[in-house]
Design an enzyme around this catalytic site. Structure first.
Site, PDB file in Angstrom:
ATOM      1  N   GLU A 234       0.846  -1.194   0.000  1.00 45.77           N
ATOM      2  CA  GLU A 234       0.000   0.000   0.000  1.00 45.77           C
ATOM      3  C   GLU A 234       0.885   1.248   0.000  1.00 45.77           C
ATOM      4  OE1 GLU A 234      -3.936   1.720   2.340  1.00 45.77           O
ATOM      5  OE2 GLU A 234      -2.558   0.402   3.400  1.00 45.77           O
TER       6      GLU A 234
ATOM      7  N   GLY B 259       3.406   1.236  10.925  1.00 46.58           N
ATOM      8  CA  GLY B 259       3.020   0.425  12.068  1.00 46.58           C
ATOM      9  C   GLY B 259       2.441  -0.915  11.685  1.00 46.58           C
ATOM     10  N   ALA B 260       1.585  -0.935  10.652  1.00 44.46           N
ATOM     11  CA  ALA B 260       0.947  -2.180  10.215  1.00 44.46           C
ATOM     12  C   ALA B 260       0.259  -1.937   8.883  1.00 44.46           C
ATOM     13  CB  ALA B 260      -0.067  -2.664  11.253  1.00 44.46           C
TER      14      ALA B 260
ATOM     15  N   GLU C 110      -3.001  -3.758   6.358  1.00 47.74           N
ATOM     16  CA  GLU C 110      -4.181  -4.602   6.499  1.00 47.74           C
ATOM     17  C   GLU C 110      -4.328  -5.657   5.414  1.00 47.74           C
ATOM     18  OE1 GLU C 110      -5.561  -0.834   4.226  1.00 47.74           O
ATOM     19  OE2 GLU C 110      -4.108  -1.359   5.771  1.00 47.74           O
ATOM     20  N   ASN C 111      -3.256  -6.300   4.971  1.00 50.12           N
ATOM     21  CA  ASN C 111      -3.391  -7.333   3.955  1.00 50.12           C
ATOM     22  C   ASN C 111      -4.468  -8.344   4.345  1.00 50.12           C
ATOM     23  OD1 ASN C 111      -0.905  -6.284   2.733  1.00 50.12           O
ATOM     24  ND2 ASN C 111       0.092  -7.278   4.458  1.00 50.12           N
TER      25      ASN C 111
ATOM     26  N   HIS D  84      -7.516  -1.803  14.710  1.00 50.45           N
ATOM     27  CA  HIS D  84      -7.578  -0.966  13.513  1.00 50.45           C
ATOM     28  C   HIS D  84      -7.441  -1.827  12.270  1.00 50.45           C
ATOM     29  CE1 HIS D  84      -6.430   2.805  11.182  1.00 50.45           C
ATOM     30  NE2 HIS D  84      -5.962   1.842  10.393  1.00 50.45           N
ATOM     31  N   GLU D  85      -6.398  -2.660  12.226  1.00 51.48           N
ATOM     32  CA  GLU D  85      -6.174  -3.481  11.034  1.00 51.48           C
ATOM     33  C   GLU D  85      -7.279  -4.508  10.852  1.00 51.48           C
ATOM     34  OE1 GLU D  85      -3.948  -2.320   9.138  1.00 51.48           O
ATOM     35  OE2 GLU D  85      -3.112  -1.005  10.655  1.00 51.48           O
TER      36      GLU D  85
ATOM     37  N   HIS E  22     -10.258  -3.194   9.037  1.00 52.13           N
ATOM     38  CA  HIS E  22     -10.027  -3.105   7.593  1.00 52.13           C
ATOM     39  C   HIS E  22     -10.460  -4.366   6.844  1.00 52.13           C
ATOM     40  CE1 HIS E  22      -8.103   0.696   6.888  1.00 52.13           C
ATOM     41  NE2 HIS E  22      -7.095   0.476   7.711  1.00 52.13           N
TER      42      HIS E  22
ATOM     43  N   GLU F  38      -9.316   4.494   6.263  1.00 48.86           N
ATOM     44  CA  GLU F  38      -8.554   4.770   7.469  1.00 48.86           C
ATOM     45  C   GLU F  38      -9.390   5.397   8.584  1.00 48.86           C
ATOM     46  OE1 GLU F  38      -5.975   3.326   7.765  1.00 48.86           O
ATOM     47  OE2 GLU F  38      -5.293   2.942   5.725  1.00 48.86           O
TER      48      GLU F  38
END
Length: 875
Positions: free
Chosen positions: A127, A292-293, A295-296, A326-327, A330, A349
C-alpha cells in the site's frame, strides 16, 4: 529508471477499458540476497477489442513478455515502470517474467537479515502502490481480481500469505459470494523451476477472493509460527496464526495478542452482523517495517517494535491493541469493500481508526480508549488540520504522490472524529445498519463516498448532503471561544459561543456541544453545570447559562462531542495552570491538556508557561496513557518551538518532575517507569545526570524498578548528549544487546554526541545511505537534532537544502517524505531559515510532495519564531 506517475485520470480510463479476472503470481526467493524472480500471468478482459493499455512493473530486468501467445520484445514494450499492451482482444492473457530487486526500506518485498542469528526474513508492503515493484499488475484499487500465489523458498523457511496453503486442511469452506477456485492454476511453472535436490520447496496457496493489488501479501523466511483457532459466537471457526522472527519469539506475548484478536473478531462480527470475510487470520510481526501495520487480507503485517523486549507501561499495550483492532476493522472496510481511488482513502482509514477506539473501549480492558484518542490521535488531527497543507477529509487526489502525502492526521484522526459525530447525529443503530447494508451491497467490489452516504441516508432517513459538504468536503478546523458578560455577583448576564474559521478555509460548521462549568471544591475541580447546545454560524447565544455563576473553569466541548479547536478564557487558564490535576474526569482532563498543547503549537501560550503547567500537573495525572501522550508533546515542543537557549531550562523543570515520580510512585508501577523515561530525555543538571547514571549502572535503582534494554539505551543516549558517555560506553552496551534494535539505538547514541565528527557520520548515514530503513532513519534523526547542540548543528541547515533534491529523487514513496521531514534543521528556526526555504522553492519547479514537506516545516518555523517573541514578552 524514471518511473511514470500513477494518475486518477489514467487509471479511470484503464478501469473503463479493462476488467481483471485473475493473477497467478510466482515468486522465486532462492536467487540470492539482491534480486528475486517474478512471474505474473494475468487474465483480463477488454471492453474495446483492438484497444491499447498498459500494465505496471518496476523491475531490475524483464526477460519475457507474452500477450495472447505472442512474444513481445521487452526492450520495446517496457519503459518508465510500464508495459505497453497493444491490440488487445476481448479476452486476454499476458505473462511477464522478470527479476525484481529486494527493498531495504520496508516497502515492496523487503529482505532483512537478523544480526542476532543471521536468519533471513522477507515480507511485502504494497500500500499504496508498491506491488508493481514485485510483480506485473494493473496497479489501482478498482481493478480487483483473484490471486493464486506460489513461492519458491529454501526448504527450512516458512511462508505465509493471504490464504492457507493449498494442501492444508481448512476450518472454513468457501461461501457462495467468495469467487474461490479450489485448484491452483494449471500453468503454474514453479515445479519446473525447482530442480530436485536443490534444497528448495514450493509453497502454493489457495486462490484469494477478489482483492486489489495492494492487499496481496507474502511473508517468507525463518519465521516462528504459532497456530490456533477461534470460534465466534456466531459459530464461525477462524484459523489464527502469529509469526515473528526467531530471535523475537520469546517476546511474542501470544496470549495477550490472541486475547485482543479473539475479542475483536467477536466484537466486529456482532457489530457488523457479518462473518469475518476470509479463510484465516494471520498476524506477522516483522523487522524494519516502514509503518506500524498494513491490512493485507487475512495476513496482517506489523512492525515487531510492537513486541516488547523489556517492561513497558500499559500505554504501549493499549497502543498495540488499538493497532490490532484498527487493522482487523479493515478486513471489512477496505478489504471486503475497497475504495475506487485514493481520494476515498479516508473511507478506509477513518473507519478503521474509529472502530479501533470503539472496540478498545467496549471489547477490551482499555475502557478509557476515547480519552487516549482525545489526547493522542485527535490531537494529531488538529495539528495536521492547521497546517498550510490541510485538505478536506474527502480529498481531491489526482496523483499517487498526492495520495501518499494524505496518509496523515486528517485521513485518520479527523475523519474518525467526524464519524463519531455522525454516529451521534443519526444514532448508533442507524449508522451501523447503514454500514451493514454497505457491506452487503458492495462486498468484494469497490465503492465511493456517494455510495457510502446513500446507504447511511437509507438507514437513517436523514439527508447527509449538507453534513458531507460541511464536514467531509471542506478543510480546516473550527475554533470555539466563549463570550460573556457578568454582573456584580460574578454571574453570567449573557453567554455566547463564538465560532471562527481560518481565512483560507472560511467554513462555519454545525456543532452539537456540551458546555461544562467547573468550580473548586475541597481541593477538586467539580462540574457544577452542563448545558448541551447546537452551534451554528459565527455566534450562538446560550440563554440557559444566564444567571449561572461564572466558574473557575469553563470547558466548551465538554465530553468531546465535536471536532473543534477550543480556547479558554483568562480565568480558566489561571485555574488550569495551578489545578488541572484536580479534574477527576479523565476525558475532561484530556480535552484541557489537548487544548493547552494546541495553544502552544499555535503560539498563543508561551512554551515556558506550558512547561510550568505540565511540571505542576502531571504528578496528579492518574492515566499513564494521557501522561505519556502529554510528555510526547512536550518533547516535540521543546525541540520545535522553544528557544534553544531556554530548552535546557525547560528540560530541567520536567526532569525534576520525573525524579519526583521515580521516587514517589509505587514500586514497579507504570508511573515509576514513566518517571525514569521522562528523565531519560530531560536530565540536565549534575544531580539529574548522576541519577540516570545510577539507574544505568544499578547504583540508584528504586524498589520494583526494571531497567530493561529500551530504557538503558534511552538513558545512555541522554548521557551521550550531555558529554557523560562516548563511544566506549556505547560499544559496551552494544556488546550486551547485539539485536537490530540495539544497533539502531547505538547509532542513535553516536548521533547524539555533541561533536563535529559524530554529527558528520550521522549526517552521511541519514542523507546519503541508499538502504537506510525507516526505523533507523527515525531513531538516528531524532538523536541528531538536539536543542542544546543548536550552534553545532547550524551548518546543517544549508547542507539540508544542498542534498534535498538528490535525496528526494533517490528515495521513493513514503521514505523520501520521511527523510525530507526527519532531516529538516528543526533547531535552526530563524528568519534566515524561512528565507532559505523560500529561495529553494522559488529556484525551480519542485515535486508537489516535496513542496508539501517544506511548506509544513516553514509554518513550523514561523510559529516557533512567533512563540519565542511571545515568550520574551511574557518573561
Amino acid at each position: 529508471m524514471q518511473i511514470a506517475e500513477i494518475t486518477r485520470a489514467e487509471t479511470s480510463e484503464r478501469a473503463r477499458l479493462l476488467s481483471v479476472d485473475s493473477y497467478a503470481v510466482t515468486l522465486d526467493l532462492t536467487r540470492g540476497s539482491e534480486v528475486f524472480g517474478s512471474t505474473s500471468v494475468i487474465r483480463f478482459g477488454c471492453a474495446e477489442p483492438g484497444a491499447a493499455s498498459y500494465a505496471d512493473l518496476v523491475a531490475e530486468s524483464v526477460r519475457e513478455i507474452t500477450l495472447n501467445g505472442t512474444p513481445i520484445d521487452p526492450a520495446a514494450a517496457w519503459a518508465n515502470g510500464r508495459i505497453a499492451l497493444t491490440g488487445l482482444a476481448e479476452h486476454n492473457e499476458v505473462t511477464v517474467v522478470a527479476e525484481c530487486r529486494y527493498s531495504h526500506d520496508g516497502t515492496g518485498l523487503h529482505r532483512a537479515v537478523d544480526p542476532v542469528d543471521q536468519k533471513v526474513y522477507t515480507y511485502t508492503k504494497f500500500e499504496p502502490a508498491y506491488a508493481r515493484t514485485v510483480y506485473a499488475n494493473f496497479e489501482q484499487p478498482d481493478l480487483k481480481a483473484s490471486f493464486s500465489i506460489s513461492v519458491l523458498v529454501p526448504a527450512h523457511w516458512n511462508v505465509l500469505s493471504n490464504e492457507p496453503r493449498a494442501n492444508e486442511p481448512r476450518a472454513n469452506e468457501p461461501r457462495a459470494n467468495e469467487p474461490l477456485d479450489e485448484q491452483a492454476p494449471a500453468d503454474e511453472p514453479l515445479d519446473e523451476q525447482a530442480p530436485a535436490g536443490d534444497g528448495s520447496v514450493v509453497w502454493r496457496f489457495l486462490p484469494t477472493p477478489l482483492l486489489p493489488t495492494y492487499l496481496f501479501a507474502v511473508a517468507a523466511g525463518e519465521y516462528e509460527v504459532v497456530r490456533t483457532t477461534h470460534t465466534t459466537p456466531g459459530g464461525q471457526v477462524i484459523p489464527l496464526g502469529l509469526a515473528c522472527r526467531a530471535s523475537m519469539a520469546e517476546f511474542l506475548a501470544a496470549g495477550d495478542i490472541l486475547d485482543t484478536t479473539r475479542n475483536g473478531l467477536d466484537y466486529y462480527t456482532a457489530l457488523f452482523r457479518t462473518d469475518y470475510p476470509f479463510r484465516k487470520y494471520d498476524q506477522v510481526f516483522v523487522p524494519e517495517y516502514s509503518v506500524g501495520a498494513t491490512e493485507n487480507a487475512g495476513c496482517v503485517i506489523f512492525t515487531d517494535q510492537l513486541l516488547f523486549r523489556s517492561r513497558v507501561t500499559d500505554t504501549l499495550y493499549e497502543l498495540r491493541a488499538s493497532v490490532i483492532l484498527h487493522e482487523m476493522a479493515h478486513m471489512w472496510f477496505g478489504d471486503l469493500v475497497t475504495m475506487k481511488w485514493w481520494d476515498d482513502l479516508w473511507l478506509n482509514e477513518s473507519f478503521a481508526e474509529f472502530c479501533a477506539a470503539l472496540a478498545s473501549a467496549e471489547a477490551t480492558r482499555y475502557t478509557g480508549a476515547w480519552t487516549t484518542f482525545a489526547t493522542g490521535r485527535k490531537a494529531w488531527g488538529y495539528v495536521q488540520d492547521q497546517l498550510p497543507s490541510t485538505h478536506p477529509i474527502a480529498a481531491d487526489v489526482a496523483t499517487l504522490s498526492e495520495a501518499i502525502a494524505n496518509f496523515d492526521g486528517i485521513s485518520y484522526a479527523k475523519g474518525a472524529s467526524v464519524l463519531r459525530q455522525l454516529v451521534a447525529k443519526i444514532g448508533r443503530d442507524s449508522f451501523f445498519a447503514g454500514i451493514r447494508a454497505y457491506f452487503a451491497t458492495y462486498g468484494w467490489g469497490n465503492a465511493t463516498l456517494a455510495d457510502w452516504l446513500s446507504t447511511l441516508e437509507a438507514s437513517s432517513g436523514a439527508s447527509l448532503t449538507d453534513w458531507s459538504k460541511a464536514w467531509l468536503q471542506t478543510a480546516g478546523p473550527s475554533t470555539l471561544r466563549s463570550e460573556f458578560a457578568v454582573d456584580s455577583d460574578d454571574s453570567f448576564v449573557s453567554f455566547a459561543v463564538l465560532q471562527q474559521a481560518p481565512a483560507a478555509h472560511p467554513t462555519l460548521r454545525p456543532h452539537r456541544i456540551a458546555i461544562g462549568l467547573y468550580s473548586n471544591a475541597d481541593g477538586a475541580l467539580v462540574r457544577t453545570c452542563q448545558v448541551q447546545a447546537d452551534i451554528a454560524g459565527p455566534r450562538t447565544l446560550i440563554p440557559e447559562l444566564a444567571g449561572a455563576a461564572r466558574p473557575d473553569l469553563l470547558v466548551l466541548n465538554d465530553d468531546d462531542l465535536t471536532y473543534a479547536i477550543l480556547r479558554f478564557d483568562d480565568r480558566s487558564i489561571a485555574t488550569l495552570t495551578t489545578s488541572i490535576g484536580q479534574l477527576s474526569d479523565s476525558l475532561t482532563r484530556a480535552i484541557c491538556w489537548s487544548s493547552l498543547v494546541d495553544m502552544v503549537r499555535q503560539a498563543e501560550l508561551p512554551v515556558p508557561a506550558f512547561i510550568t503547567i505540565v511540571a505542576g500537573g502531571i504528578a496528579e495525572e492518574p492515566s499513564v496513557a494521557a501522561l505519556q501522550s502529554l510528555l510526547g508533546a512536550c518533547y516535540e515542543l521543546l525541540r520545535a518551538m522553544a528557544d534553544p537557549a531556554w530548552a535546557a531550562t525547560g528540560a530541567r523543570q520536567l526532569a525534576d518532575t520525573g525524579a519526583r515520580l521515580l521516587a514517589t510512585a509505587g514500586p514497579g508501577s507504570d508511573h515509576q517507569l514513566a518517571g525514569a523515561q521522562l528523565l531519560s530525555w530531560t536530565a540536565t543538571s549534575l544531580d539529574q545526570l548522576d541519577l540516570i547514571a545510577g539507574l544505568l549502572d544499578g547504583r540508584a535503582v528504586p524498589p520494583g524498578m526494571e531497567v530493561g534494554s529500551e530504557l538503558r539505551w534511552a538513558l545512555l543516549q541522554r548521557l551521550a548528549v550531555t558529554g557523560r558517555a562516548g563511544d566506549a560506553e556505547i560499544d559496551a552496551e552494544l556488546n550486551k544487546d547485539k539485536s537490530d534494535a540495539g544497533q539502531r539505538a547505538a547509532a542513535a547514541c553516536r548521533a547524539a554526541i555533541g561533536d563535529a565528527e559524530h554529527k558528520d557520520v550521522a549526517w552521511q548515514l541519514l542523507a546519503e545511505s541508499v538502504d537506510i530503513s525507516a526505523d533507523l532513519l527515525r531513531s538516528v534523526a531524532s538523536a541528531f537534532h538536539q536543542p542544546e547542540q543548536a550552534a553545532l548543528l547550524a551548518p546543517y541547515a544549508q547542507r539540508y537544502f544542498d542534498v534535498l533534491p538528490g535525496m528526494w529523487s533517490a528515495s521513493g514513496g513514503h521514505l523520501r517524505v520521511a527523510r525530507g521531514a526527519a532531516l529538516f534543521p528543526v533547531t535552526a528556526a530563524s528568519q534566515e531559515l524561512i528565507d532559505q526555504i523560500d529561495a529553494f522553492l522559488g529556484s525551480g519547479e519542485r515535486e508537489p510532495g516535496l513542496v508539501r514537506v517544506l511548506i509544513e516545516r516553514r509554518d513550523q518555523v514561523r510559529l516557533a519564531l512567533r512563540s519565542r517573541s511571545l515568550t520574551a514578552t511574557a518573561l
